[in-house]
Design a protein around this motif. Sequence first.
Motif, short mmCIF file in Angstrom:
data_model
loop_
_atom_site.label_atom_id
_atom_site.label_comp_id
_atom_site.label_asym_id
_atom_site.label_seq_id
_atom_site.Cartn_x
_atom_site.Cartn_y
_atom_site.Cartn_z
N ALA A 1 -8.42 -9.02 9.96
CA ALA A 1 -7.19 -8.77 10.27
C ALA A 1 -7.49 -8.00 10.75
N MET A 2 -6.40 -8.21 11.44
CA MET A 2 -5.04 -6.56 12.49
C MET A 2 -4.16 -6.60 12.38
N THR A 3 -3.32 -5.91 12.07
CA THR A 3 -2.87 -5.48 12.17
C THR A 3 -1.95 -3.98 13.75
N MET A 4 -0.59 -4.70 14.09
CA MET A 4 -0.59 -3.05 15.08
C MET A 4 0.60 -2.95 15.53
N MET A 5 1.34 -1.86 15.13
CA MET A 5 2.12 -1.30 15.36
C MET A 5 2.59 -0.41 16.28
N PRO A 6 2.80 -0.25 16.87
CA PRO A 6 4.14 -1.42 17.95
C PRO A 6 2.95 -2.43 18.74
N LEU B 1 -1.19 4.61 13.79
CA LEU B 1 -2.62 5.23 13.52
C LEU B 1 -2.77 4.25 12.05
N LYS B 2 -1.14 4.44 11.03
CA LYS B 2 -0.88 4.60 9.37
C LYS B 2 -1.01 2.90 9.13
N LEU C 1 -12.49 -11.39 2.23
CA LEU C 1 -11.93 -12.37 1.47
C LEU C 1 -10.27 -12.17 1.89
N SER C 2 -9.76 -10.92 1.48
CA SER C 2 -8.05 -10.49 1.43
C SER C 2 -8.00 -11.46 2.50
N GLY C 3 -8.17 -10.78 3.90
CA GLY C 3 -7.86 -12.18 4.67
C GLY C 3 -7.03 -13.20 4.96
N HIS C 4 -8.20 -13.94 4.28
CA HIS C 4 -7.82 -15.25 4.07
C HIS C 4 -7.13 -15.91 2.84
N TRP C 5 -7.08 -14.53 2.30
CA TRP C 5 -5.89 -15.10 1.26
C TRP C 5 -4.32 -15.29 2.00
N VAL C 6 -4.61 -13.39 2.83
CA VAL C 6 -3.30 -13.82 3.65
C VAL C 6 -2.61 -15.07 4.05
N LYS C 7 -3.76 -15.27 5.01
CA LYS C 7 -3.22 -16.47 5.95
C LYS C 7 -3.04 -17.24 5.65
N LEU C 8 -3.72 -17.88 4.29
CA LEU C 8 -2.92 -18.69 3.31
C LEU C 8 -2.03 -18.49 2.82
N VAL D 1 -2.75 -4.05 -0.49
CA VAL D 1 -2.99 -3.37 1.12
C VAL D 1 -1.92 -3.63 1.85
N PHE D 2 -2.61 -4.79 2.22
CA PHE D 2 -2.54 -5.98 3.37
C PHE D 2 -1.12 -6.16 3.66
N ASN D 3 -0.55 -6.50 2.39
CA ASN D 3 0.96 -7.14 2.89
C ASN D 3 1.88 -5.74 2.37
N THR D 4 1.62 -4.79 2.51
CA THR D 4 2.48 -3.98 1.88
C THR D 4 3.04 -2.82 3.36
N ARG D 5 1.47 -3.26 3.92
CA ARG D 5 1.85 -2.28 5.29
C ARG D 5 2.21 -3.17 6.25
N ILE D 6 2.62 -4.85 6.36
CA ILE D 6 3.24 -5.83 6.76
C ILE D 6 4.90 -5.64 7.05
N MET D 7 4.99 -4.92 5.30
CA MET D 7 6.57 -5.03 4.92
C MET D 7 6.66 -3.73 5.46
N ARG D 8 5.38 -2.82 5.23
CA ARG D 8 6.42 -1.56 6.25
C ARG D 8 6.81 -1.39 7.66
#
Lengths: 485, 58
Positions: A429-434, A448-449, A457-464, B44-51
């Motif tokens: 799971a990746m997040t990027m801003m911007p 970087l924050k 496993l948590s990324g899998h839950w997020v995707k579901l 944490v991941f969901n908090t980051r997305i919401m941020r």
Amino acid sequence: MADIVILGAGVSGHTAALHLSRLLPKGHTVTVVSPNSQWNWIPSNIWVGVGKMSKKDVVFPLAPVYAKKGVQFRQAKAVGIHPRGDAESQRPAVDIVHTSPARDGETERIRYDYLVNATGPQLKFQMTEGLGPHGGHTVSVCTADHAIEAAAALEASIAKLKSGQRQTLVVGMGHGTCTCEGAAFEYVFNVDHELREAGVRDLARVVYLTNEAELGDFGVGGMTFDDMGFETSSELWTGSLFRERGVEAVLGVHVTKVEPGVVHFETLDGQMHSLAFDFAMLLPPFGGVPLAAYDRDGSDITSELFAPSGFMKVDADYSGKPYEQWKASDWPKTYLAQGYDNIWAVGIAFAPPHQISKPRKTPTGTMIAPSPPRTGMPSGVMGKTAALSIVDRIKHGPGAKAHEASMANMGAACIASAGAGLRTGSAAAMTMMPIVPDYDRYATGRDLKDTRGELGLSGHWVKLMLHYLFIHKAKGRLGWQFIPE
Amino acid sequence: MTDMTSTPAETPVPVADLSRAPLPTAATLRKRKSVPIQLTRFAVFNTRIMRMVLKGDH
């Protein structure tokens, strides 16, 4: 009373339609034109493509949703725009050709006051000989039907592996200018997972064939992550995953031709190679859908509205300056078409001002340049932004300021998830801003924050969770508007 | 850096050399599957997305 026409019912067009129906007073019309009768949550096509989900899990009919929301629906494809009207009327219009079984081939001209072009991509399999499921020799996961074929082909390969036959499975990009590397990355991750689940991974060679010059580029020039107080790269992070899974990566690839069981390609050093395969899922390059534009007198003004790629020119800097000189501020903010204050192009339909990944050429002159991704979260945000601008102009007059949502000030999540069930899946799971790096604001181009990569496993839950949330939202069910794009 | 690996029937393909990419330790692999740890990561991941949604042009 205003008439709004939305071309396309993908993530961006459908989002625009839902918000317009929610925010506009009665009397205004919202018409959606889409050649498809069903909405498709495309990110989950990956799971259809490995047999973990069925088509009915990722699509639903659009007509009942639009009937409930008071939106008019034409199952049709747009073929022409008359942004200044025509000989009969000064009101602008779009020409459509119906695609429903009942009205197939019937043409219609629809007048509009505001137009949202959310036509999405044309899947250009034809740019590589032998590519794709329509007469080619590879499968795709771009549509739910494509993904069903991919799952069947993968199942056949797994059956051969179970009988002791070695197999080479190739996943990646079918052309040097493809986009959506994240989707191919997710699919290869899923294929590896399925092979392990079937107990045949040791007999399979899995190859990731990509136009990215470096692993972890994803068409966004890669990312820098903060990892335990150190800056690390998405290249190292992705490389670690590939090494751990035993997936071979071939980088900087332009596929030139696919023959039955063999893919031919050129690499950045100009060398030509061939790779025999038993199963290949290669994504096509995208182009704009064929859409012409005409002046009042009928003369062709397509080049005024559209870039040569077929994508619509919006409020971006298309001056063509060198790659090294581009800025985050070159990217569009309002998505208003150049020269028109009543036409928006959102999602894949707008023309990016330049590549985010560094474009490269081989010594033979072949361009190998991942195109910027603009699907998923950014598409939905753009659709909503266009809808809010239209609502303000209808309520407060044509001078109302257009809403803004630059990809240089917008985040996105990319989750490559494999497996099914709450305990057995895994994900990168990746997040990027911007999304578009801004080197004036951040030393690494991104915050970087919020720019992170993690496995588990948590990324899998997020995707579901996103699968069910976004389908709930797209169906316009209770509280849909509170689910962010 | 690349190494050339192929089966005899194929033209050699330049497979990327990933031998210097770090492999996860056994503890890291356990953490990736640990439900309590992953529940925290999920939050944490969901908090980051919401941020990102709240501070960006969303």
